[in-house]
Scaffold this motif. Structure first.
Motif, PDB file in Angstrom:
ATOM      1  N   PRO A 119      75.888  42.395   8.354  1.00  9.55           N
ATOM      2  CA  PRO A 119      75.681  42.075   6.934  1.00  9.55           C
ATOM      3  C   PRO A 119      75.689  40.580   6.688  1.00  9.55           C
ATOM      4  CG  PRO A 119      77.925  42.821   7.305  1.00  9.55           C
ATOM      5  CD  PRO A 119      77.198  43.022   8.596  1.00  9.55           C
ATOM      6  N   VAL A 120      74.943  40.162   5.686  1.00 10.99           N
ATOM      7  CA  VAL A 120      74.979  38.769   5.247  1.00 10.99           C
ATOM      8  C   VAL A 120      74.818  38.736   3.731  1.00 10.99           C
ATOM      9  CG1 VAL A 120      72.490  38.443   5.655  1.00 10.99           C
ATOM     10  CG2 VAL A 120      74.001  36.463   5.536  1.00 10.99           C
ATOM     11  N   ARG A 121      75.755  38.074   3.096  1.00  9.59           N
ATOM     12  CA  ARG A 121      75.727  37.862   1.645  1.00  9.59           C
ATOM     13  C   ARG A 121      76.692  36.725   1.365  1.00  9.59           C
ATOM     14  NH1 ARG A 121      76.022  41.678  -3.611  1.00  9.59           N
ATOM     15  NH2 ARG A 121      74.285  42.658  -2.552  1.00  9.59           N
ATOM     16  N   ARG A 122      76.302  35.841   0.497  1.00  6.56           N
ATOM     17  CA  ARG A 122      77.130  34.670   0.207  1.00  6.56           C
ATOM     18  C   ARG A 122      77.605  34.696  -1.252  1.00  6.56           C
ATOM     19  NH1 ARG A 122      73.170  33.372   3.692  1.00  6.56           N
ATOM     20  NH2 ARG A 122      71.635  33.001   2.063  1.00  6.56           N
ATOM     21  N   LEU A 124      84.095  41.040   0.452  1.00  7.06           N
ATOM     22  CA  LEU A 124      84.938  42.232   0.493  1.00  7.06           C
ATOM     23  C   LEU A 124      84.142  43.523   0.314  1.00  7.06           C
ATOM     24  CD1 LEU A 124      87.786  43.493   0.539  1.00  7.06           C
ATOM     25  CD2 LEU A 124      87.885  43.100  -1.938  1.00  7.06           C
ATOM     26  N   PHE A 125      83.383  43.593  -0.751  1.00  8.39           N
ATOM     27  CA  PHE A 125      82.567  44.779  -1.025  1.00  8.39           C
ATOM     28  C   PHE A 125      81.071  44.502  -0.900  1.00  8.39           C
ATOM     29  CE2 PHE A 125      86.438  45.846  -3.649  1.00  8.39           C
ATOM     30  CZ  PHE A 125      86.897  46.827  -2.782  1.00  8.39           C
ATOM     31  N   GLY A 126      80.685  43.232  -0.994  1.00 11.65           N
ATOM     32  CA  GLY A 126      79.271  42.903  -0.888  1.00 11.65           C
ATOM     33  C   GLY A 126      78.710  43.184   0.493  1.00 11.65           C
ATOM     34  N   TRP A 127      79.471  42.873   1.527  1.00 13.18           N
ATOM     35  CA  TRP A 127      78.969  43.124   2.880  1.00 13.18           C
ATOM     36  C   TRP A 127      78.771  44.617   3.165  1.00 13.18           C
ATOM     37  CZ3 TRP A 127      81.016  39.415   7.241  1.00 13.18           C
ATOM     38  CH2 TRP A 127      80.514  38.135   7.009  1.00 13.18           C
ATOM     39  N   PRO A 128      79.739  45.491   2.853  1.00  7.97           N
ATOM     40  CA  PRO A 128      79.458  46.922   3.050  1.00  7.97           C
ATOM     41  C   PRO A 128      78.272  47.411   2.245  1.00  7.97           C
ATOM     42  CG  PRO A 128      81.809  46.545   2.789  1.00  7.97           C
ATOM     43  CD  PRO A 128      81.139  45.249   2.470  1.00  7.97           C
ATOM     44  N   TYR A 129      78.118  46.895   1.026  1.00  8.95           N
ATOM     45  CA  TYR A 129      76.948  47.285   0.236  1.00  8.95           C
ATOM     46  C   TYR A 129      75.669  46.799   0.913  1.00  8.95           C
ATOM     47  CZ  TYR A 129      73.318  47.481  -3.228  1.00  8.95           C
ATOM     48  OH  TYR A 129      72.123  47.730  -3.834  1.00  8.95           O
ATOM     49  N   THR A 138      75.145  49.577  13.495  1.00  6.19           N
ATOM     50  CA  THR A 138      75.616  48.980  12.244  1.00  6.19           C
ATOM     51  C   THR A 138      77.037  48.459  12.420  1.00  6.19           C
ATOM     52  OG1 THR A 138      76.417  51.119  11.440  1.00  6.19           O
ATOM     53  CG2 THR A 138      74.165  50.482  10.850  1.00  6.19           C
ATOM     54  N   HIS A 139      77.255  47.215  11.977  1.00  2.00           N
ATOM     55  CA  HIS A 139      78.590  46.653  11.990  1.00  2.00           C
ATOM     56  C   HIS A 139      79.461  47.383  10.969  1.00  2.00           C
ATOM     57  CE1 HIS A 139      81.275  43.766  13.504  1.00  2.00           C
ATOM     58  NE2 HIS A 139      80.968  42.699  12.779  1.00  2.00           N
ATOM     59  N   HIS A 140      80.756  47.490  11.251  1.00  3.52           N
ATOM     60  CA  HIS A 140      81.730  48.102  10.347  1.00  3.52           C
ATOM     61  C   HIS A 140      81.449  49.589  10.147  1.00  3.52           C
ATOM     62  CE1 HIS A 140      81.308  43.765   8.815  1.00  3.52           C
ATOM     63  NE2 HIS A 140      82.296  43.785   9.684  1.00  3.52           N
ATOM     64  N   LEU A 141      81.002  50.231  11.213  1.00  2.65           N
ATOM     65  CA  LEU A 141      80.913  51.696  11.292  1.00  2.65           C
ATOM     66  C   LEU A 141      80.086  52.343  10.183  1.00  2.65           C
ATOM     67  CD1 LEU A 141      81.800  53.874  13.229  1.00  2.65           C
ATOM     68  CD2 LEU A 141      83.988  54.009  12.073  1.00  2.65           C
ATOM     69  N   GLY A 142      78.901  51.758   9.948  1.00  4.35           N
ATOM     70  CA  GLY A 142      78.001  52.369   8.980  1.00  4.35           C
ATOM     71  C   GLY A 142      78.349  52.091   7.542  1.00  4.35           C
ATOM     72  N   ALA A 143      79.317  51.195   7.317  1.00  2.00           N
ATOM     73  CA  ALA A 143      79.670  50.753   5.964  1.00  2.00           C
ATOM     74  C   ALA A 143      79.987  51.937   5.053  1.00  2.00           C
ATOM     75  CB  ALA A 143      78.552  49.880   5.407  1.00  2.00           C
ATOM     76  N   MET A 144      79.233  52.110   3.966  1.00  4.64           N
ATOM     77  CA  MET A 144      79.547  53.124   2.965  1.00  4.64           C
ATOM     78  C   MET A 144      79.057  54.519   3.332  1.00  4.64           C
ATOM     79  SD  MET A 144      78.385  50.705  -0.223  1.00  4.64           S
ATOM     80  CE  MET A 144      78.481  51.968  -1.483  1.00  4.64           C
ATOM     81  N   ALA A 145      78.108  54.602   4.264  1.00  2.00           N
ATOM     82  CA  ALA A 145      77.439  55.877   4.524  1.00  2.00           C
ATOM     83  C   ALA A 145      78.383  57.004   4.950  1.00  2.00           C
ATOM     84  CB  ALA A 145      76.326  55.682   5.551  1.00  2.00           C
ATOM     85  N   PRO A 146      79.287  56.801   5.916  1.00  2.00           N
ATOM     86  CA  PRO A 146      80.137  57.931   6.318  1.00  2.00           C
ATOM     87  C   PRO A 146      81.006  58.475   5.178  1.00  2.00           C
ATOM     88  CG  PRO A 146      80.173  56.232   8.007  1.00  2.00           C
ATOM     89  CD  PRO A 146      79.477  55.637   6.808  1.00  2.00           C
TER      90      PRO A 146
END
Length: 364
Positions: free
Chosen positions: A172-175, A194-199, A224-232
C-alpha cells in the motif's frame, strides 16, 4: 533441504535500503522536504540500511531468512520518468549484490520498477529477473495517484505473469496529502497510514477483480501485504453485498458486469495471496487463513518498522503463529513451502543455520 528444514522461516515481506541507494536518497532529500523528514526517521532504524546491523538482528531467530523488498517510497515518487529508471537500477543492483554476498541469509530479492516510465519498467524487469535473478516484482497500490488497473500499466503486470510466471508483491501507498474528508486539506492523526493503507490495498484488490484482470491473466499471483487488508474480515460483506452489484449505482452497468464475471466476486478475492505481517495478531492471521486457505498465506513480518527497529514484528509474528497451534503441514506451508513453490526457490545450499564465526584460541 536436509535436517534444518523444520527450522526454516522465510520472511517474504521485510524491507531494506541497499546502502548505495540510501545514500542516493539522502542526496535527493535536499529538494524534497517530505523525503528529508522521512530520512530523519530512517536514520534511527539502522537495520533498514546497515547490513551488519540487520545480520546481527537476524541471528537472534533460528532458521530466519529474508526475501528482500525495497522500502517505501516508491521509485516513481522519488524521481520523474527520466531519472527514475536509474534509481530502480541502483536499487536492484544493490539488492542483487546483497543476495550474492549473503545467499544463506537472503535467498532472493524482489525487483523494484520505475512505474512512471512503463517502457523503462519493462526493461528493468527483464534486467532484474533475467540477469540479476529477482523472483518477482513489487508494485504499489497506486502510481502517483493512478490506479494499477489503468491500461498503461497492464503490460508490466502481463509480462511478470505470462513471461516470467513470478509473483507480484503488492504494497500500500498513501500519504498525509490524502485527506480523511473532502473538505480538509490533509489527513489527520496519521489516519492515512492507520486505516488508509488497508483501504488502499483493498481498493486496489477490488479494481483488479472488477476490471477482469484475473480473467485475462488467470495465472496471476499477487501477494498482498498485511494479509489481504480488509478482505478477509469483510468476506461476507463482499459475498452478499457484491452479489447485488449494480443495484446501488444506476448510472453504471454494474449489473451487466457482474453477470459477465465467471465466478462470484468473493471467489476472485480468494485468488490473492497474503503475508502474515499484521503486527503479531494471532486472530488476524487466523482470519486470513480462514479466508485464503493455507496454500495462499506466506510468512512475512514488515521488518524493521516496529518500535525496536527490527526484531519486534519478527518475534511477535512467530509467537502469534505458535499461539494458533497449527498442524505441521500448515506451518511448513506458511513458513517456507508456499514461498519456495511460488518463487521456484532452490535453497538447499542455504538452509544451514547462521552461525557466528568461530574464534581462534591460543594454546597455553
Amino acid at each position: 533441504m536436509g535436517a534444518t528444514a523444520k527450522d526454516l522461516k522465510l520472511d517474504i515481506f521485510p524491507h531494506i535500503f541497499p546502502r548505495s541507494f540510501f545514500e542516493r536518497m539522502k542526496g535527493l532529500a535536499g529538494g524534497n522536504p517530505a523525503l528529508a523528514g522521512s530520512i530523519m526517521r530512517w536514520l534511527n532504524i539502522p537495520v533498514l540500511w546497515d547490513l551488519d546491523a540487520r545480520l546481527r538482528m537476524m541471528r537472534k531467530f533460528q532458521g530466519y531468512r529474508q526475501i528482500l523488498t525495497l522500502s517505501l517510497p516508491a521509485i516513481e515518487y522519488l524521481a520523474g520518468p527520466e531519472e527514475s529508471p536509474a534509481l530502480a537500477r541502483l536499487a536492484n543492483e544493490g539488492m542483487a549484490g546483497i543476495v550474492a554476498e549473503h545467499p544463506g541469509q537472503f535467498p532472493a530479492f524482489v525487483a523494484s520498477l520505475p512505474m512512471n516510465n512503463v517502457p523503462a519498467a519493462l526493461e528493468e524487469m527483464d534486467h532484474a529477473i533475467g540477469r540479476l535473478g529477482a523472483k518477482g516484482i513489487q508494485l504499489f497500490t497506486n502510481v502517483n495517484g493512478r490506479p494499477l488497473d489503468d491500461p498503461e500499466f497492464y503490460p508490466v503486470i502481463e509480462r511478470c505473469v505470462r513471461q516470467y510466471d513470478l509473483p507480484i508483491w503488492l504494497h500500500p501507498v498513501r500519504r498525509s496529502s490524502f485527506p480523511d474528508y473532502p473538505g480538509e486539506a490533509k489527513s489527520k492523526y496519521e489516519i492515512w497510514w492507520l486505516f488508509g493503507w488497508p483501504y488502499e490495498t483493498s481498493a486496489c484488490m477490488a479494481r483488479m477483480v472488477f476490471s477482469g484482470m484475473f480473467d485475462k491473466l488467470p495465472g496471476m499471483k499477487v501477494i498482498t501485504h498485511h494479509l489481504g487488508a480488509m478482505a478477509p474480515y469483510f468476506d461476507a460483506r463482499i459475498a452478499l453485498g457484491m452479489d447485488q452489484m449494480g443495484t446501488r449505482t444506476p448510472d453504471e452497468d454494474y449489473v451487466g458486469l457482474r453477470a459477465r464475471m465467471a465466478k462470484a466476486p468473493v471467489d476472485y478475492f480468494r485468488m490473492f495471496y497474503g503475508d502474515t505481517a499484521v503486527n503479531g495478531s494471532a486472530s488476524a492471521i487466523r482470519c486470513g487463513l480462514d479466508f485464503f486457505g493455507a496454500d495462499r498465506v506466506l510468512f512475512g513480518t514488515d521488518c524493521p518498522f516496529d518500535p525496536e527497529g527490527g526484531p519486534t514484528f519478527i518475534r511477535e509474528t512467530l509467537l502469534a503463529l505458535d499461539k494458533l497451534r497449527l498442524a505441521g503441514p500448515v506451518r511448513r506451508k506458511i513458513y517456507y513451502g508456499n514461498a519456495i513453490r511460488l518463487l521456484r526457490l532452490d535453497i538447499s545450499a542455504s538452509a544451514a543455520p547462521v552461525r557466528e564465526p568461530r574464534r581462534k584460541t591460543r594454546k597455553k
